[in-house]
Scaffold this motif. Structure first.
Motif, PDB file in Angstrom:
ATOM      1  N   LYS A 110       0.829  -1.205   0.000  1.00 22.04           N
ATOM      2  CA  LYS A 110       0.000   0.000   0.000  1.00 22.04           C
ATOM      3  C   LYS A 110       0.867   1.261   0.000  1.00 22.04           C
ATOM      4  CE  LYS A 110      -3.711   1.613   2.696  1.00 22.04           C
ATOM      5  NZ  LYS A 110      -3.268   2.057   4.021  1.00 22.04           N
ATOM      6  N   GLY A 111       1.987   1.172   0.685  1.00 22.71           N
ATOM      7  CA  GLY A 111       2.865   2.346   0.788  1.00 22.71           C
ATOM      8  C   GLY A 111       3.351   2.827  -0.567  1.00 22.71           C
ATOM      9  N   LEU A 112       3.554   1.896  -1.517  1.00 25.02           N
ATOM     10  CA  LEU A 112       4.037   2.296  -2.841  1.00 25.02           C
ATOM     11  C   LEU A 112       2.995   3.162  -3.543  1.00 25.02           C
ATOM     12  CD1 LEU A 112       5.679  -0.980  -4.194  1.00 25.02           C
ATOM     13  CD2 LEU A 112       6.636   0.825  -2.778  1.00 25.02           C
ATOM     14  N   GLU A 114       0.725   4.982  -1.860  1.00 26.85           N
ATOM     15  CA  GLU A 114       0.671   6.258  -1.139  1.00 26.85           C
ATOM     16  C   GLU A 114       1.781   7.186  -1.636  1.00 26.85           C
ATOM     17  OE1 GLU A 114       0.720   5.347   3.045  1.00 26.85           O
ATOM     18  OE2 GLU A 114      -1.434   4.943   3.055  1.00 26.85           O
ATOM     19  N   ALA A 115       2.947   6.598  -1.903  1.00 29.05           N
ATOM     20  CA  ALA A 115       4.049   7.406  -2.435  1.00 29.05           C
ATOM     21  C   ALA A 115       3.652   7.980  -3.797  1.00 29.05           C
ATOM     22  CB  ALA A 115       5.322   6.566  -2.551  1.00 29.05           C
ATOM     23  N   ALA A 116       2.966   7.170  -4.599  1.00 26.72           N
ATOM     24  CA  ALA A 116       2.522   7.629  -5.918  1.00 26.72           C
ATOM     25  C   ALA A 116       1.480   8.730  -5.784  1.00 26.72           C
ATOM     26  CB  ALA A 116       1.954   6.453  -6.712  1.00 26.72           C
ATOM     27  N   ASP A 117       0.600   8.546  -4.801  1.00 24.26           N
ATOM     28  CA  ASP A 117      -0.416   9.550  -4.497  1.00 24.26           C
ATOM     29  C   ASP A 117       0.250  10.880  -4.140  1.00 24.26           C
ATOM     30  OD1 ASP A 117      -3.107   9.447  -4.550  1.00 24.26           O
ATOM     31  OD2 ASP A 117      -3.377   8.908  -2.445  1.00 24.26           O
ATOM     32  N   MET A 118       1.291  10.795  -3.335  1.00 26.84           N
ATOM     33  CA  MET A 118       1.941  12.016  -2.848  1.00 26.84           C
ATOM     34  C   MET A 118       2.643  12.787  -3.959  1.00 26.84           C
ATOM     35  SD  MET A 118       1.040  12.452   0.170  1.00 26.84           S
ATOM     36  CE  MET A 118       1.888  14.009   0.346  1.00 26.84           C
ATOM     37  N   VAL A 119       3.094  12.105  -4.999  1.00 29.44           N
ATOM     38  CA  VAL A 119       3.733  12.843  -6.090  1.00 29.44           C
ATOM     39  C   VAL A 119       2.719  13.192  -7.176  1.00 29.44           C
ATOM     40  CG1 VAL A 119       6.051  11.959  -5.657  1.00 29.44           C
ATOM     41  CG2 VAL A 119       4.558  10.766  -7.267  1.00 29.44           C
ATOM     42  N   ILE A 130       2.572   1.910 -11.763  1.00 36.24           N
ATOM     43  CA  ILE A 130       3.046   1.299 -10.525  1.00 36.24           C
ATOM     44  C   ILE A 130       2.367  -0.053 -10.271  1.00 36.24           C
ATOM     45  CG2 ILE A 130       3.480   1.658  -8.053  1.00 36.24           C
ATOM     46  CD1 ILE A 130       4.681   3.926  -9.659  1.00 36.24           C
ATOM     47  N   ILE A 134       4.108  -3.899 -11.204  1.00 32.45           N
ATOM     48  CA  ILE A 134       4.572  -4.673 -10.049  1.00 32.45           C
ATOM     49  C   ILE A 134       3.751  -5.948  -9.914  1.00 32.45           C
ATOM     50  CG2 ILE A 134       4.829  -4.671  -7.532  1.00 32.45           C
ATOM     51  CD1 ILE A 134       5.411  -1.670  -7.712  1.00 32.45           C
TER      52      ILE A 134
ATOM     53  N   LEU B  73      -3.446  11.794   3.218  1.00 26.48           N
ATOM     54  CA  LEU B  73      -3.503  10.344   3.017  1.00 26.48           C
ATOM     55  C   LEU B  73      -4.588   9.775   3.926  1.00 26.48           C
ATOM     56  CD1 LEU B  73       0.289   9.443   2.897  1.00 26.48           C
ATOM     57  CD2 LEU B  73      -1.353   9.311   1.013  1.00 26.48           C
ATOM     58  N   PHE B 117       8.571   8.553   3.731  1.00 25.73           N
ATOM     59  CA  PHE B 117       7.975   7.547   4.604  1.00 25.73           C
ATOM     60  C   PHE B 117       9.044   6.761   5.362  1.00 25.73           C
ATOM     61  CE2 PHE B 117       5.299   8.275   0.948  1.00 25.73           C
ATOM     62  CZ  PHE B 117       3.996   8.263   1.432  1.00 25.73           C
ATOM     63  N   ASN B 121       9.312   3.359   0.576  1.00 19.61           N
ATOM     64  CA  ASN B 121       8.297   3.236  -0.478  1.00 19.61           C
ATOM     65  C   ASN B 121       8.792   3.610  -1.864  1.00 19.61           C
ATOM     66  OD1 ASN B 121       6.479   2.309   1.371  1.00 19.61           O
ATOM     67  ND2 ASN B 121       5.502   4.282   1.708  1.00 19.61           N
ATOM     68  N   TRP B 123       9.620   2.677  -5.677  1.00 24.06           N
ATOM     69  CA  TRP B 123       9.013   1.713  -6.593  1.00 24.06           C
ATOM     70  C   TRP B 123      10.108   0.748  -7.067  1.00 24.06           C
ATOM     71  CZ3 TRP B 123       7.654   7.054  -8.212  1.00 24.06           C
ATOM     72  CH2 TRP B 123       6.548   7.510  -7.496  1.00 24.06           C
ATOM     73  N   HIS B 125      10.475  -1.454  -9.333  1.00 23.39           N
ATOM     74  CA  HIS B 125      10.745  -1.756 -10.737  1.00 23.39           C
ATOM     75  C   HIS B 125      11.354  -0.570 -11.464  1.00 23.39           C
ATOM     76  CE1 HIS B 125       6.910   0.191 -10.493  1.00 23.39           C
ATOM     77  NE2 HIS B 125       6.795   0.272 -11.804  1.00 23.39           N
ATOM     78  N   LEU B 187       9.946  17.566  -7.054  1.00 28.08           N
ATOM     79  CA  LEU B 187       8.707  18.270  -7.380  1.00 28.08           C
ATOM     80  C   LEU B 187       8.646  19.637  -6.725  1.00 28.08           C
ATOM     81  CD1 LEU B 187       6.363  15.206  -7.112  1.00 28.08           C
ATOM     82  CD2 LEU B 187       7.071  16.390  -9.195  1.00 28.08           C
TER      83      LEU B 187
END
Ligand SMILES: Nc1ncnc2c1ncn2[C@@H]1O[C@H](COP(=O)(O)OP(=O)(O)OP(=O)(O)O)[C@@H](O)[C@H]1O
Ligand SMILES: [Mg+2]
Lengths: 213, 282
Positions: A110-112, A114-119, A130, A134, B73, B117, B121, B123, B125, B187
């Protein structure tokens, strides 16, 4: 065994490969849709997906094939037996592939996301960039496994009269009275096909792995 | 800063504070419940712009929850949060009624916040550079080459330009966290949030991440850091907030918060750090 007969066996092996490949591709496409439906928040989508999966995983493939083969004409759809066979194989593998894919999607931490959400990635961009990459990497070994299972299970479609590798071996055994020879050749050909798929899978895993260590 | 300028939502009750003078983050009466448990019980907190604010408190006191509400979040169940005066997620009318803002508005206000975090977190890949460039290309629609130049600049800012083509699995925890910081920095956020950025690192890797954060603090960025590193909080933090059982017990300069006489709850909390030698840093 004359070259002519061996050629017939090779041709049948090719037919097995083609039918299996078509079924796997169609099955993967349906499987993706079923997986998406099953993961959907709407119960109108997830309940039919659950029913689909439990039916096609719970009923033996042989029974499914005979059902489809007899059901289609009964409801007024006449199709060649090979089409009925491909439909049967596709639906069966779709159920398994949907479950494999669902496992992959659910294993994306889930954290991956959330990181995508944040950017600022939109839900669609998150899926494309993402989640799906994966999840597919996580599912790849299971998908290769499923492809091998379908290749072998395709021998069952001989019951609806499709002359694939197993049926060809059966026919040639009967006409030449040399079952041991033809079933050995059939077994050898299945092995070669499955090794090739497994090798391709291993190569794909190596190409998509995310470390050179 | 960001290419997408946020649209201001007019406040009915209070005049809009000017962006230049508004605090980086203003939390007003924020409450959060998970089911029946009330995790945040009416938090009022002002995060000054251009300074480092450290959020400390015992485990389970609600630090992460508060930070996640500020990152949107998690959605606060009560109160309002503004980012440089712009309401985040909800706008409050004169009668106290909260209305949800449009998704576009939420995205544009949120795009001014970066987050790092505890679990990095990254990615898995994508390479280090790929992680840093992803949003530049996908969200900000930069050309690949331009994004990579910018990405490399961010990686060198955290001392990792020589690791650009490595995948996260090929990096140490400290390096992964520095890549995650570079990803957020790329960013150009107005506020950078950290949730225990060193908590899952071996002690010998903690220093390299704290050093990067010290540099950022020195460069005048607005940082809001949840941390158990009391030494870091006391030396780098310009403002300290102490959270206990979902309430903000203390908020002030390190001298005000850590100096004598200490609040009994803080004293009790700091006890747990005495054996780690942190007391000498205070
Ligand atoms: N998603 C959730 N659902 C239910 N309860 C939650 C959820 N997230 C947090 N909580 C509860 O809220 C309380 C505060 O949690 P939070 O993670 O904010 O604490 P924390 O101060 O960050 O603690 P730590 O120092 O251990 O990270 C805890 O009691 C926790 O169990
Ligand atoms: Mg926490």
């Amino acid at each position: 065994m004359s070259f002519k007969l061996f050629e017939l066996m090779l041709w049948a092996a090719g037919y097995t490969v083609v039918l299996s490949a078509i079924s796997i591709v169609i099955g993967l496409t349906i499987g993706l849709c079923v997986c998406a439906a099953k993961l959907a928040r709407s119960r109108a989508l997830s309940i039919p997906a659950t029913v689909f999966i439990s039916f096609f995983r719970g009923v033996p493939l042989l029974v499914q094939l005979l059902l489809i083969y007899n059901l289609l004409p009964a409801i007024g759809i006449s199709v060649p037996s090979v089409v009925a066979a491909v439909i049967g194989l596709s639906l069966c593998t779709a159920a398994y592939q949907a479950e494999n894919l669902r496992g992959g999607f659910n294993s994306v931490p889930k954290g991956l996301l959330e990181a995508a959400d944040m950017v600022g990635l939109s839900p669609w961009q998150q899926l494309k960039r993402i989640r799906a990459p994966i999840a597919l990497r996580l599912t790849l070994p299971a998908l290769v496994n499923e492809a091998i299972l379908i290749l072998k299970a395709s021998s069952l479609i001989s019951v609806v009269g499709v002359i694939e590798l197993t049926r060809m071996a059966q026919n040639l055994s009967a006409s030449t009275y040399r079952p041991l020879l033809f079933y050995s050749v059939a077994g050898g050909l299945y092995l070669v096909i499955c090794w090739t798929v497994a090798g391709g899978g291993a190569l794909a895993e190596r190409l998509t792995r995310t470390s050179r260590a | 800063m960001s290419s997408t300028a946020p649209t201001r939502t007019p406040h009915a009750n209070s005049p809009e504070p000017h962006a230049a003078t508004a605090p980086a983050v203003a939390v007003k009466g924020v409450g959060k419940t998970f089911g029946a448990t009330e995790v945040l019980k009416g938090i009022d907190l002002t995060v000054p712009a251009g300074a480092t604010t450290c959020l400390i408190g015992p485990s389970g006191s609600g630090k992460s929850t508060l930070l996640r509400c500020i990152a949107f979040l998690e959605e606060a169940t009560k109160g309002t949060i503004t980012i440089k005066g712009d309401p985040l997620g909800f706008a409050e009318a004169a009668n106290g009624q909260r209305t949800r803002l449009s998704p576009q508005n939420i995205r544009s206000v949120r795009s001014r916040i970066g987050m790092v975090f505890q679990q990095f977190n990254l990615w898995p890949h994508m390479t280090a550079l790929g992680n840093v460039c992803e949003a530049l290309v996908t969200v900000r629609k930069m050309k690949r080459k331009e994004a990579e130049e910018r990405g490399m600049a961010q990686l060198s800012r955290v001392g990792l330009e020589h690791r650009a083509t490595h995948y996260p699995s090929e990096l140490s925890g400290g390096q992964q966290q520095r890549v995650a910081i570079a990803r957020a920095l790329a960013l150009d956020p107005e506020i950078l949030l950290f949730d225990e950025p060193t908590a899952s690192l071996d002690p010998e890797l903690t220093g390299e991440v704290l050093n990067v954060m010290r540099d950022l603090a020195g460069s005048g960025m607005t940082l809001l850091v949840v941390t158990h590193e009391i030494g870091f909080a006391a030396t780098v933090g310009e403002s300290i907030a102490f959270l206990d059982h979902g309430r903000l017990l203390l908020n002030g300069t390190p001298r005000e918060v850590f100096g004598e006489p200490r609040h009994p709850r803080l004293a009790q909390f700091l006890e747990t750090y005495l054996d780690r030698g942190a007391a000498t840093l205070l």
